[in-house]
Design an enzyme around this catalytic site. Structure first.
Site, PDB file in Angstrom:
ATOM      1  N   LEU A  67       0.858  -1.175   0.000  1.00 40.37           N
ATOM      2  CA  LEU A  67       0.000   0.000   0.000  1.00 40.37           C
ATOM      3  C   LEU A  67       0.896   1.228   0.000  1.00 40.37           C
ATOM      4  CD1 LEU A  67      -2.669  -0.875   2.741  1.00 40.37           C
ATOM      5  CD2 LEU A  67      -2.909  -1.093   0.255  1.00 40.37           C
ATOM      6  N   ASP A  68       0.414   2.327  -0.587  1.00 42.10           N
ATOM      7  CA  ASP A  68       1.134   3.589  -0.500  1.00 42.10           C
ATOM      8  C   ASP A  68       1.373   3.950   0.963  1.00 42.10           C
ATOM      9  OD1 ASP A  68       0.838   3.717  -3.233  1.00 42.10           O
ATOM     10  OD2 ASP A  68      -0.767   5.217  -3.174  1.00 42.10           O
ATOM     11  N   ARG A  69       2.419   4.741   1.190  1.00 43.88           N
ATOM     12  CA  ARG A  69       2.734   5.181   2.553  1.00 43.88           C
ATOM     13  C   ARG A  69       1.502   5.794   3.241  1.00 43.88           C
ATOM     14  NH1 ARG A  69       7.506   8.019   5.090  1.00 43.88           N
ATOM     15  NH2 ARG A  69       8.540   7.987   3.068  1.00 43.88           N
TER      16      ARG A  69
END
Length: 231
Positions: A67-69
């Site tokens: 997942l994105d940060r």
């Protein structure tokens, strides 16, 4: 009646400080907070991540997807290299169904729809993706949950798994995600309003259906909205 493994948000155990929503002999599902990398980036200042913290407790664990940060929610983690290969194959074959919850700053027309726009990386730092004729094919399904004067809440189902797909697709159609500081000039404090809420796939070991759902994030709970069916 649900079949196979089903994990619903409740009083859940912890692993390395993360909610452990499903524990299987071959894999785990954990809840990643917003603001934490899924895996280390370049440089010592980006070593801290979900997988490095998990491996401090269990060195054999392997990240199956990212997942994105700034995105919170469910992440599937393999217990060993063999299960990593089996689970990665499910993602490659697009046999893992993912459901996200998002707040966007402008409404989309209608109750549901789809976004078909090829995406390419337009900028490296910070990473920025957008529609491009030579980009990779992408498809996002969306369904409206509720709407107020300044916010529309959506269910999102990506049929492809491109980097920043949901963020870039929604920004491209004029409905960027709230508090997304890359795709909109947002001064809203707090985490980005994008959460990986549910995962579903067929267990590669016994063929039972696995369904996992997380708790709603704090920004969603704060709205005091009634949870709609997944459909």
């Amino acid at each position: 009646m649900a079949s196979g493994f089903e994990a619903l948000a409740a009083a859940v155990p912890q692993l390395a400080g993360f909610a452990l929503l499903l524990e299987h002999p071959q894999y785990l599902v954990v809840d990643k907070p917003a603001g934490l990398l899924s895996q280390p980036g370049l440089g010592s200042h980006q070593r801290d991540s979900l997988i490095t913290r998990l491996q401090d407790d269990c060195p054999e664990l392997r990240l199956v997807h990212r997942l994105d940060r700034e995105t919170s929610g469910l992440v599937l983690v393999a217990r060993n290299q063999g299960s990593l290969r089996s689970l990665s194959a499910l993602f490659a074959a697009r046999r893992v169904h993912k459901l996200y919850l998002a707040d966007v700053v402008r409404p989309l027309l209608g109750r549901r729809g789809s976004i078909h726009l090829p995406l390419a990386r337009l900028q490296r730092q910070p990473p920025l993706y957008g529609p491009h004729p030579e980009g990779k094919p992408c498809c996002t399904l969306w369904r409206k949950w509720t709407q107020s004067t300044d916010c529309t809440r959506l269910w999102l189902r990506p049929l492809t798994g491109r980097s920043h797909q949901l963020r870039a697709h929604l920004a491209a159609v004029g409905a960027p995600i709230r508090a997304d500081r890359i795709y909109t000039a947002s001064d809203l404090q707090g985490p980005m309003h994008l959460h990986a809420y549910a995962l579903s796939f067929q267990d590669p070991y016994d063929q039972r259906r696995v369904r996992v759902r997380s708790a709603l994030p704090k920004w969603a709970q704060a709205e005091k909205l009634r949870l709609a069916g997944m459909g």
